[in-house]
Design a protein around this motif. Structure first.
Motif, PDB file in Angstrom:
ATOM      1  N   TYR A 139     -45.588 -47.111  10.616  1.00 58.01           N
ATOM      2  CA  TYR A 139     -46.084 -46.162  11.614  1.00 58.01           C
ATOM      3  C   TYR A 139     -45.897 -44.722  11.144  1.00 58.01           C
ATOM      4  O   TYR A 139     -46.728 -43.858  11.400  1.00 58.01           O
ATOM      5  CB  TYR A 139     -45.423 -46.394  12.974  1.00 58.01           C
ATOM      6  N   TRP A 140     -44.807 -44.450  10.433  1.00 52.07           N
ATOM      7  CA  TRP A 140     -44.581 -43.109   9.890  1.00 52.07           C
ATOM      8  C   TRP A 140     -45.678 -42.770   8.885  1.00 52.07           C
ATOM      9  O   TRP A 140     -46.226 -41.669   8.906  1.00 52.07           O
ATOM     10  CB  TRP A 140     -43.202 -43.023   9.237  1.00 52.07           C
ATOM     11  N   LEU A 141     -46.011 -43.721   8.020  1.00 51.31           N
ATOM     12  CA  LEU A 141     -47.091 -43.509   7.045  1.00 51.31           C
ATOM     13  C   LEU A 141     -48.417 -43.273   7.761  1.00 51.31           C
ATOM     14  O   LEU A 141     -49.189 -42.397   7.374  1.00 51.31           O
ATOM     15  CB  LEU A 141     -47.202 -44.705   6.099  1.00 51.31           C
ATOM     16  N   ARG A 142     -48.677 -44.053   8.806  1.00 51.04           N
ATOM     17  CA  ARG A 142     -49.908 -43.871   9.580  1.00 51.04           C
ATOM     18  C   ARG A 142     -49.983 -42.455  10.154  1.00 51.04           C
ATOM     19  O   ARG A 142     -51.012 -41.789  10.060  1.00 51.04           O
ATOM     20  CB  ARG A 142     -49.954 -44.888  10.725  1.00 51.04           C
ATOM     21  N   ASP A 143     -48.885 -41.988  10.714  1.00 53.25           N
ATOM     22  CA  ASP A 143     -48.874 -40.693  11.385  1.00 53.25           C
ATOM     23  C   ASP A 143     -48.805 -39.504  10.434  1.00 53.25           C
ATOM     24  O   ASP A 143     -49.225 -38.402  10.789  1.00 53.25           O
ATOM     25  CB  ASP A 143     -47.700 -40.603  12.367  1.00 53.25           C
ATOM     26  N   ASN A 144     -48.277 -39.691   9.230  1.00 52.26           N
ATOM     27  CA  ASN A 144     -48.031 -38.569   8.338  1.00 52.26           C
ATOM     28  C   ASN A 144     -48.853 -38.550   7.049  1.00 52.26           C
ATOM     29  O   ASN A 144     -49.062 -37.471   6.490  1.00 52.26           O
ATOM     30  CB  ASN A 144     -46.544 -38.510   7.973  1.00 52.26           C
ATOM     31  N   LEU A 145     -49.296 -39.692   6.559  1.00 49.20           N
ATOM     32  CA  LEU A 145     -50.008 -39.714   5.280  1.00 49.20           C
ATOM     33  C   LEU A 145     -51.405 -40.323   5.344  1.00 49.20           C
ATOM     34  O   LEU A 145     -52.259 -39.974   4.540  1.00 49.20           O
ATOM     35  CB  LEU A 145     -49.195 -40.475   4.221  1.00 49.20           C
ATOM     36  N   LEU A 146     -51.631 -41.241   6.257  1.00 48.96           N
ATOM     37  CA  LEU A 146     -52.924 -41.916   6.341  1.00 48.96           C
ATOM     38  C   LEU A 146     -54.008 -40.929   6.737  1.00 48.96           C
ATOM     39  O   LEU A 146     -53.855 -40.191   7.705  1.00 48.96           O
ATOM     40  CB  LEU A 146     -52.859 -43.056   7.367  1.00 48.96           C
ATOM     41  N   LYS A 147     -55.093 -40.912   5.983  1.00 49.69           N
ATOM     42  CA  LYS A 147     -56.163 -39.945   6.235  1.00 49.69           C
ATOM     43  C   LYS A 147     -57.347 -40.540   6.964  1.00 49.69           C
ATOM     44  O   LYS A 147     -58.139 -39.817   7.556  1.00 49.69           O
ATOM     45  CB  LYS A 147     -56.640 -39.323   4.909  1.00 49.69           C
TER      46      LYS A 147
END
Length: 115
Positions: free
Chosen positions: A57-65
């Motif tokens: 979820y952190w990756l989704r919110d911070n890195l996923l474009k």
């Protein structure tokens, strides 16, 4: 609040969803809400060690474009994405419940390719 430094890698075309960058070094909180979803942080006063579910979820919110549905489905990684924790299949490490440690390397590889 303490944090954990983790190396994240994407492969098999999955990097296209993350600015076409295969490797990332990120710092995440060491303790997270019980629900693992960052958006629930204020609802849960108790915490636990950061795990892979939280990291997703952190990756989704911070890195996923783009195209979240190609990365997360039903609270886990989408079927067809292999997850390795320090070169070991995450299924042997407890899947999403694996407590992330300082210096871990988490690799997400899509096994679904066009052709």
């Amino acid at each position: 609040m303490s944090s954990i430094n983790v190396k994240i890698e994407f492969g098999g075309g999955l990097e296209l969803l993350f600015s076409n960058q295969r490797s990332h070094r990120v710092s995440i909180p060491a303790k997270v809400p019980l629900s693992s979803k960052p958006e629930d942080a204020e609802k849960s006063p108790e915490d636990k060690p950061a795990d892979i579910t939280y990291l997703m979820y952190w990756l989704r919110d911070n890195l996923l474009k783009e195209r979240e549905e190609l990365f997360i489905e039903n609270g886990s990684v989408r079927p067809g994405i292999l997850v390795l924790v320090n070169d070991t299949d995450w299924e042997l490490e407890g899947e999403g419940e694996y407590a992330i440690q300082e210096g871990d390397e988490i690799v997400f590889i899509s096994t679904l390719h066009g052709g």
